[in-house]
Every structure is written in C-alpha cells, then in structure tokens.
Design an enzyme around this catalytic site. Structure first.
Site: not given
Ligand code: BGC
Length: 762
Positions: A265
C-alpha cells in the site's frame, strides 16, 4: 512484373522475415509463452535494471526497462472508477481534460446485488476504462471484511460475509483482467479499521483468520486468478502486512501458489530487509527519510531502491530472492501491457453508464415498505396517478457522492443526483419541490493544486428543519434523502466514524417529517449501517448506497417502480453500536490500544455474532424486500448426481472426501405470487448441529438470484460442497470435516428461512 521476378521477390521477403523472426528475442515474441518471455527478459537485465522495476518512479507508476523496450507499469485507483490523473510526484490532480470517468457504484452496492453476473459486468466495464486510460493495474477491488460499522472504508468493500465477498470478487477480477489489466486485490490483510491503520497490530485466532478474513482473498487468487495483491498498512504478528512473512510468503505465495505481484500500500513499506525477505515485490508511495522528501531522486531512497542495490552489491542480499520479485513484475507486464491479445478498452461510454445504472438498480435495498396509518397503500413504489405533489428533502438528494472518501474519490464524467433522477423520471407528471432540511459543512471539490478550502459558514439547522417540516405537511408524500456523505468521519479513508447515528441532526428531522406527513419514505445513502431510532414511525426505508454516475436514475427507477428492488444487505444493521461484535461489552474490542487490537469476537462477526448472542438486528444480513412476494418450494434434491427423495440424507465421510465439487444440490421452486415481475436471491445457510468447536448458528454457503415474472415460477439452484461443512481447527492447523447432523437452511434472508433440509455425515 514477371512471375519469376515475383517469386524471387517473395522468396527474398520471406527469407528476410524468417531471418528477422530468428533474430527476435523470445521476450518480444508474442507467440512465446509468458514464462519463456519472462526468463528471456530476466537474463538480459542488469542488476540495476532489476532493482529499478521494483519500486515507484512517480505517485502511480514504476519504471520498465527502457533499454529493452519493456514498458512502465501504470496503476490507478480503484475500485469504483478510474481515478483522475495526478501530478508526477504529488497527490494533486493534474488538471487533464480527458480523464473524466464513469463512476460505478461502490462495492457495498455491488455486493448488495448478490449477483456474480453484475460483478462480471462491473469488472469488465471498469477494466475497459482502465485499459483505455493506459493503466495496467487497477488498485481494487477491496475485500476486507466488514467488522465494525464505524470503519470509514467499508463502502469500498463487499460486506461482512466471506462467502458473499468471495463469490462477488471472483467475477470482478476476471472481468477486469479480460482487458489485459491486472486487478490488485486489497488490502491484504486485516485492514478492518482506519483508526491507527498505519501501525495497529491485529491479534486474532488462526481460525478467525482462515474462516472470516482470508477466504475472499484466497478466492480472488485461486478462482479469480488475480495478477496482483496489495499489502495492507496494519501489522499482523508484529510485522507490517506489506512485508509479512506469514501472510505473504507462507500463505499467499506458498500455500495459495500466488504467482503475481505483491504491491505495498502507498507508504506501507518500512524496512529494506523485511521488504526483501518477507514477500513484497513492488514498493509504492513510501515517504522517504524526510531529508530527501519530494526531491527529484526521492524514489532512489525507497527501501527497495538504492538500499536494496547496495545490499546486493555487497553480497548481503541474494539474487534468487531478487529474481523471484523481478519475474513477478515481468509476468505482470507480459500479462498486461505486452500481451498480444490485449484489447483496446473504451472510456466514458454509454455502455458503461448503463452498466453502472444496472448494477445500482440491482443493489438498492428496500428495507421496509409498510402501509402508513390512515392510508390504503404502501408508500412505494410511488403511484404517480395518485400523487400530485412530492416534497424531496435532504442534502444527499443533491450532493455529489463520487467525490470524497479518500483514494476512491473520482472525477466523474457526470453524476445524476437523486433529485435530478426523480425530476427526469416524474417531473412532468408530478410537482416536485426540494428543500434541504439539513446541511453539512462544505468540503473541497477536486483536490487540485491551489484549490482553496471552502469558507466555513454558520448553518441554521433548526431553520432548515422547520422549513422542511412545514412544507412536508402540504405535500402528498415526502422522500427524504440523507445518510452519510464521504466527508471526514462520514465514510472516509483514514478515519472511522465516531458513532452509529446519522450526522447533522438528521434523526430529529426524519422524526419531524414523518409526524408532519405519514407518507414519508426515507432513503439512506451510505456505505455503512446507521442507527434508525425512528424506524417504527417511518413506513418506507431504502438503502441506496453510493451508486456512482447513474445514482439518481437508478434510485428514481426503484422509487417509482420502473425497477422492482432486488438488493439484499451484505451486512447486518444493528440496533445499537454495542450490538455489533467489535463493540460489544461481551468481548468486543475496537479500536484497540493504539498498539494492538484484539479481535476477541473471533469468528463471530456480523450475523454470526448477533445470532449467537440472540440479538435482534435492525435489519438482518441478506434482508431486502421486493414490490412482489415469493413462495419457496423444494423441487429436487440431488446427492452426488442422484435424485434423492428420502427426507433425511446420510452422506458417507469416505465418499464426501473423494468428491471435489458439490456433494448436494438443492433446486428450489420460486413462485412470484404478486403482480409485479421481480428477482429473488435464494440464500443457502449451513447449520452444524453439533461440533467439537463452537460454530455459528448458521453460515452462508451459496445463493442464487433468479428473475421471476409475476405469477410464474423459476428454479433457483444452490449447492453444498464438502468444504462448506468444514471448520478450521487452530490446534491441528487444518480444515476439519466432522461427522454429525447438519441442516441446509434455504431462505430469503438470514432471518427469514423458508426451507430446512436435514442431512447427516457418517
Ligand atoms: C490506499 C489504497 C490506494 C492507495 C493509492 C492508499 O492510501 O489505502 O487503497 O490504492 O492509497 O491511492
């Protein structure tokens, strides 16, 4: 040209082509297998090139191998539409003018369709949008289990039940990947709350892990064939989930044989050695050490960048592990961007709009529909012949819901608000008046550089309420449209809700409206259960979710009876927060102590908890009404391919364990006894009457949505496999099938069981 010359020329050309083909490296050969292309590309890459493809080069992309013509990876959120372009190294929108997408309904709404065909349509459509926008990884879908109604991101997930989430995620993944776009299933695993998500360590039994929190991920990988998975922010067994020995190396890669990429993530990587050794393949969104933050070379200081290269050059990190990661990234590229059969996609098309509307229509849930006092008919569907004046109340009737909520926020090509939808459908036949009734503090629209926060102003909630109530008394009926709204703490990433109740004094407003006009329908737009202290006074209640570009059209068509509602709740609505397992004084724990959170509710999540504790829900898991009624009748029962007429079937353990697929199939006659065509979701729950370990009262194992014309009968089919009867034994570390008595319970919701079939395993 003479024939001889022609033949000579052709021979020359063919020869040249053969020569060129012979020269063509295997990795560029579209006819070669993916694995041989991977191996060929791998052995051509330098150490630097290998390390380079393991980490980001911008907010949403990672480098390819420019020297070899191997393209970059481009990722996009996910999971409800293709996110607007952001700046290279910033979260701010890039102000492109060609990136306005179709917003599909939130995944809660998709789950509420209880229809795998809708999930396939969803995946295929969003995959086409991703492909057209040249993305090869879609950051979604999300399948974290709904443990608490406070979780700010539940709207991005598929509800509280592992069976439902599994059956919906598989076709979604397949649909996306048909486009040569990888689905990146997230957030693996145990990211069930936003409070302290960046560091909280989840403690739970292996049984809860395997029975509740992992099945949807496993199905996405093994049945859906997902090409990517995103590690979560939180910790498990004290290790960050994005580089977690147990979750990634042991379960995902070893046990499930996942051959795709593990993507961190954004900012979930914390340590180079763990990232190398504990199963992470690609690092995204890391905050660097602060000194280099936002400098142009910040990506070089990622944990899997220069620090990794240095360890490799010093011989402190092994090539075998590196090559495994590189192979996975190459496999991703050959499966997507460099796949010869990759279609071209399409974007913002009317077909995608129609798909979004159809999914929304199937997901909207009619929770309640009674005949109000002193009336002769139910409030819904609205009868335009008998209704002259409708008052629409509530901010959510006009608020844009595709914006907000965190990373899933979208720049939608268009969004039909509920009020627009209602006016378009009935405006020429009925007088429609709108008043706000309540208001929430204004928020920033698109997050572009320089966008200012809106000015805060005083909101006169009492005044708004008084105006709405006064007008309600003069209308033939009231449609209240409220709920949550993706503002901070109201269904939003990074923060959980702080209460089960509706915000902005909506409860007082609803109670006053229904008092002023008993023909009041309440529409809740949310991704979570909400408290309804007015439930007994309000005759009609609808859960309409965040339904994307076509939200208003879909809702209007349901309210006015053009579409007969067929959605069913993918999670339970508790009466009070304390009724929910995570918040129960009898063993719940949420949000933990900022270090650990202990899932003391174990496998008893959602309806499993409510049923064990004998707590009556506000609305049960699987509940959803229709404008018609259905009668159930057992039509046929097939055991191991043989029709069985005996009332109690006994299955032999030896035989069962040999059978891979279904061991028993139930065909159910579903009769539509009303005057409206409609669809019904027939649900199969299994109840284990006696077992060595405590088991839930019952658990969902299969379902079938059938469309039945008024007065007609359709056959729904549900089946039971041996796996459906097993539980996970922590001590043995395996799934166990135990002899004993079972019941197959077939019903219209978890609290409305219509048929019981007993059987025994000997
Ligand atoms: C989120 C993800 C997301 C990523 C990119 C993170 O903060 O938890 O779900 O895909 O950001 O935007």
């Amino acid at each position: 040209m003479s024939n001889i010359l022609h033949v000579l020329l052709c021979a020359l050309i063919t020869g040249a082509m053969t020569f060129a083909a012979a020269q063509q490296p295997v990795y560029l050969d579209p006819d070669a297998s993916i694995e041989s292309r991977v191996e060929d590309a791998l052995q051509r890459m330098t150490l630097r090139e290998k390390v380079a493809i393991l980490h980001a080069q911008s907010k949403f992309s990672s480098p390819g191998v420019p020297r070899l013509g191997i393209p970059e990876n481009w990722m996009s959120d996910g999971p409800h539409g293709i996110r607007a372009e952001v700046m290279w190294d910033e979260w701010y929108g890039a102000n492109w003018t060609n990136d306005s997408c179709i917003a599909f309904p939130a995944l809660t709404c998709l789950a509420a369709t209880w229809n795998p065909d809708m999930a396939l349509l969803y995946g295929r459509s969003i995959g086409e949008e991703a492909r057209y926008r040249n993305k090869n990884v879609l950051l979604g879908p999300g399948v974290n289990i709904y443990r608490t109604p406070l979780n700010g991101r539940n709207f991005e997930y598929m509800g509280e039940d592992p069976c439902l989430a599994s059956k919906i995620v598989v076709p979604y993944v397949k649909g996306v990947q048909q486009n040569g776009v990888a689905a990146c299933v997230k957030h693996y695993a145990l990211n069930n709350q936003e409070v302290a998500r960046g560091h909280i360590n989840v403690i739970l039994s292996d049984r809860a892990l395997y029975e509740i929190y992992l099945p949807a991920f496993k199905a996405a990988v093994q049945e859906g064939g997902a090409w990517a998975i995103m590690g979560a922010y939180n910790k498990y067994k004290g290790e960050f989930a994005s580089h977690n020995q147990y979750l990634l190396n042991r379960i995902l890669k070893h046990d499930w044989k996942f051959d795709g990429v593990v993507v961190s993530d954004w900012g979930a990587t914390h340590n180079t050695e763990e990232a190398i050794n504990n199963g992470l393949d690609m690092e995204f969104g890391s905050w660097t050490d602060g000194m280099n933050w936002s400098k142009s070379n910040a990506y070089d200081v990622y944990y899997l960048a220069n620090p990794y290269l240095e360890l490799l050059e010093q011989g402190k990190a092994d090539i075998k592990t590196l090559d495994d990661k590189v192979r996975r990234v190459l496999r991703l590229i050959f499966r997507t961007t460099m796949s010869p059969s990759r279609p071209y996609g399409s974007f913002g098309s009317p077909e995608h709009g129609l798909a979004a509307r159809t999914i929304a229509e199937q997901g909207i849930v009619l929770l309640k529909n009674n005949v109000p006092v002193k009336s002769t008919s139910a409030v819904l569907p609205v009868d335009v012949n008998k209704t002259k004046k409708i008052l629409v109340v509530g901010e959510n009737a006009v608020k844009r819901m595709t914006i907000g909520g965190g990373s899933s926020s979208l720049k939608a090509k268009y969004e039909i608000s509920p009020l627009d939808g209602i006016k378009a459908l009935a405006g020429s036949r009925v007088q429609i008046t709108y008043v706000k009734g309540y208001e929430s503090p204004a928020v920033k629209e698109q997050d572009v550089l320089g966008a200012k926060d809106p000015e805060t102003k005083e909101i006169d909630i009492a005044g708004l309420r008084a105006e709405a109530v006064e007008q309600a008394a003069q209308a033939d009926m009231v449609i209240f449209i409220g709920g949550l709204n993706k503002n901070d703490y109201q269904d939003c990433e990074g923060m959980d809700r702080t209460a089960l109740s509706l915000p902005y004094e909506q409860d007082a407003l609803i109670a006053a409206l229904v008092k002023a006009n008993p023909r009041t329908a309440v529409v809740i737009i949310s991704g979570n259960a909400v408290a309804m202290p007015w439930v007994s006074q309000v005759p009609a209640i609808v859960e309409a979710w965040y339904s994307g570009s076509e939200a208003g059209n879909a809702l209007a068509r349901v309210l006015f009876g053009e579409v007969n509602p067929s959605g069913k709740l993918p999670f339970s609505f508790p009466v009070r927060l304390e009724d929910n397992s995570a918040h129960s004084p009898k063993g719940g724990e949420y949000p933990g102590n900022n270090v650990d959170v202990n899932y003391k509710d174990d496998i008893f999540v959602g309806y499993r908890w409510l049923e064990r504790e004998k707590i009556k829900p506000l609305f049960a898991f699987g509940h959803g009404l229709s404008y018609t009624a259905f009668e159930y009748d057992l039509y046929a029962r097939t055991y191991n391919g043989i029709d069985s007429k005996t009332p109690t079937v006994t299955l032999s353990m030896q035989e069962i364990t040999k059978i891979e697929g279904e061991i028993m199939r139930l065909d159910i006659k579903v009769k539509n006894t009303g005057t409206t065509d409609g669809a019904e979701v027939v649900q199969l729950y299994i109840s284990d009457k006696k077992s060595s370990l405590p088991r839930p009262v019952k658990e969902l194992k299969d379902f079938d949505k059938v469309y039945v014309e008024a007065g007609k009968t359709a056959i729904a089919t549900v089946s039971i496999t041996a796996d459906d009867l097993k539980y996970y034994d922590d001590k043995k570390g395996q799934w166990v099938l135990e002899a004993g008595d079972f019941e197959a319970l077939v019903g219209s919701s978890s609290s409305d069981i219509r048929l019981t079939v007993k059987f025994a395993v000997k």
